[in-house]
Design a protein around this motif. Structure first.
Motif, PDB file in Angstrom:
ATOM      1  N   ASN A   1       0.798  -1.227   0.000  1.00  0.00           N
ATOM      2  CA  ASN A   1       0.000   0.000   0.000  1.00  0.00           C
ATOM      3  C   ASN A   1       0.830   1.276   0.000  1.00  0.00           C
ATOM      4  OD1 ASN A   1      -1.940  -1.939   0.264  1.00  0.00           O
ATOM      5  ND2 ASN A   1      -2.689  -1.246   2.241  1.00  0.00           N
TER       6      ASN A   1
ATOM      7  N   ASP B   1      -3.080  -8.986 -10.804  1.00  0.00           N
ATOM      8  CA  ASP B   1      -4.396  -8.488 -11.195  1.00  0.00           C
ATOM      9  C   ASP B   1      -5.451  -9.559 -10.929  1.00  0.00           C
ATOM     10  OD1 ASP B   1      -6.755  -7.822 -12.806  1.00  0.00           O
ATOM     11  OD2 ASP B   1      -5.495  -6.264 -13.683  1.00  0.00           O
TER      12      ASP B   1
ATOM     13  N   ASP C   1      -8.559  -9.479 -11.739  1.00  0.00           N
ATOM     14  CA  ASP C   1      -9.578  -9.566 -12.779  1.00  0.00           C
ATOM     15  C   ASP C   1      -9.139 -10.352 -14.006  1.00  0.00           C
ATOM     16  OD1 ASP C   1     -11.425  -8.127 -11.249  1.00  0.00           O
ATOM     17  OD2 ASP C   1     -10.563  -6.223 -11.908  1.00  0.00           O
TER      18      ASP C   1
ATOM     19  N   SER D   1      -5.906   2.879 -10.901  1.00  0.00           N
ATOM     20  CA  SER D   1      -5.357   1.806 -10.069  1.00  0.00           C
ATOM     21  C   SER D   1      -6.152   0.514 -10.195  1.00  0.00           C
ATOM     22  CB  SER D   1      -5.325   2.237  -8.603  1.00  0.00           C
ATOM     23  OG  SER D   1      -6.644   2.355  -8.092  1.00  0.00           O
ATOM     24  N   GLY D   2      -7.408   0.596 -10.618  1.00  0.00           N
ATOM     25  CA  GLY D   2      -8.236  -0.594 -10.705  1.00  0.00           C
ATOM     26  C   GLY D   2      -8.456  -1.245  -9.346  1.00  0.00           C
ATOM     27  N   GLY D   3      -8.351  -0.456  -8.283  1.00  0.00           N
ATOM     28  CA  GLY D   3      -8.516  -0.988  -6.936  1.00  0.00           C
ATOM     29  C   GLY D   3      -7.262  -1.592  -6.345  1.00  0.00           C
ATOM     30  N   HIS D   4      -6.147  -1.594  -7.096  1.00  0.00           N
ATOM     31  CA  HIS D   4      -4.886  -2.155  -6.609  1.00  0.00           C
ATOM     32  C   HIS D   4      -4.173  -1.087  -5.778  1.00  0.00           C
ATOM     33  CE1 HIS D   4      -0.869  -3.850  -6.571  1.00  0.00           C
ATOM     34  NE2 HIS D   4      -1.373  -4.990  -7.034  1.00  0.00           N
ATOM     35  N   ASN D   5      -3.989  -1.348  -4.502  1.00  0.00           N
ATOM     36  CA  ASN D   5      -3.431  -0.335  -3.604  1.00  0.00           C
ATOM     37  C   ASN D   5      -1.974   0.014  -3.901  1.00  0.00           C
ATOM     38  OD1 ASN D   5      -5.795   0.163  -2.158  1.00  0.00           O
ATOM     39  ND2 ASN D   5      -5.450  -1.609  -0.853  1.00  0.00           N
TER      40      ASN D   5
ATOM     41  N   LYS E   1      -2.263   2.440  -6.705  1.00  0.00           N
ATOM     42  CA  LYS E   1      -2.821   3.684  -6.168  1.00  0.00           C
ATOM     43  C   LYS E   1      -1.720   4.505  -5.498  1.00  0.00           C
ATOM     44  CE  LYS E   1      -6.430   5.481  -3.085  1.00  0.00           C
ATOM     45  NZ  LYS E   1      -5.658   6.650  -2.762  1.00  0.00           N
TER      46      LYS E   1
ATOM     47  N   HIS F   1      -9.718 -14.204  -9.501  1.00  0.00           N
ATOM     48  CA  HIS F   1     -10.567 -13.722  -8.408  1.00  0.00           C
ATOM     49  C   HIS F   1     -10.945 -14.925  -7.557  1.00  0.00           C
ATOM     50  CE1 HIS F   1     -13.449 -11.055  -6.477  1.00  0.00           C
ATOM     51  NE2 HIS F   1     -12.817 -10.086  -7.100  1.00  0.00           N
TER      52      HIS F   1
END
Length: 186
Positions: free
Chosen positions: A67, A93, A95, A109-113, A116, A136
């Motif tokens: 993070n 990833d 997804d 970021s596609g939700g990737h901390n 981000k 997933h």
């Protein structure tokens, strides 16, 4: 010099976990190209530096947790005067299925901390990425999934994916354009 950053969490507890797919790639490259052990930098990262196909390359593993990856990468880029176009980040990833690779020129970021944090610290979304699919979770929590290890069936698939990722990165280091790489590998 090209900078190849593998994202992951530092520490033996996280070795070979799905979230450490980026670390797995840079570790394989360091081994295959005899760059030696990763050594500590003055910033929060360990690096292995040397020549790959005659080109100077720095492989990077941030020693922050995922993070906070940007906290390590930004000062390293500044210290070594690495231009944004000479940076590529390898990340896992959720997804994409295990075994899938995708190159991206830029994006959210596609939700990737980890991504981000890099976007926040670099002040831009415009940096190259090499994404490795980790799938997933079918059931259970995402956290347990990303911090878990690959199954016996998935292990040979991710090992092949790591080797393919290395080939992509070596082609990039040798001078193939990112567009060429996306056309060839995506």
């Amino acid at each position: 010099m090209k900078m190849i950053v593998g994202l992951g969490n530092i520490g033996t507890r996280y070795d070979e976990t799905r979230h450490n797919a980026g670390f797995m790639v840079v570790e394989q490259m360091a081994h295959d190209y005899h760059l030696g052990a990763f050594t500590h930098e003055k910033v929060e990262a360990v690096t292995a530096t040397g020549l790959i196909e005659g080109q100077k390359v720095m492989l990077v593993k941030p020693t922050t947790f995922m993070n906070e990856s940007g906290r390590a990468v930004k000062p390293l880029m500044e210290y070594y005067n690495i231009a944004l176009e000479n940076l590529i980040v390898i990340n896992d990833d959720l997804d994409m299925p295990v075994g899938k690779l995708r190159l991206k020129r830029r994006g959210a970021s596609g939700g990737h901390n980890g991504l981000k944090s890099l976007i926040d610290h670099l002040g831009t979304r415009d940096f190259y990425r090499l994404k490795l699919g980790i799938d997933h979770p079918k059931n259970g929590s995402v956290v347990n999934h990303v911090l878990g290890r690959f199954s016996t069936e998935e292990r040979p698939v991710i090992d092949d994916t790591v080797m393919e990722a290395e080939k992509v990165l070596v082609d990039w280091v040798k001078g193939k354009s990112f567009d060429q790489l996306m056309n060839e590998y995506n």
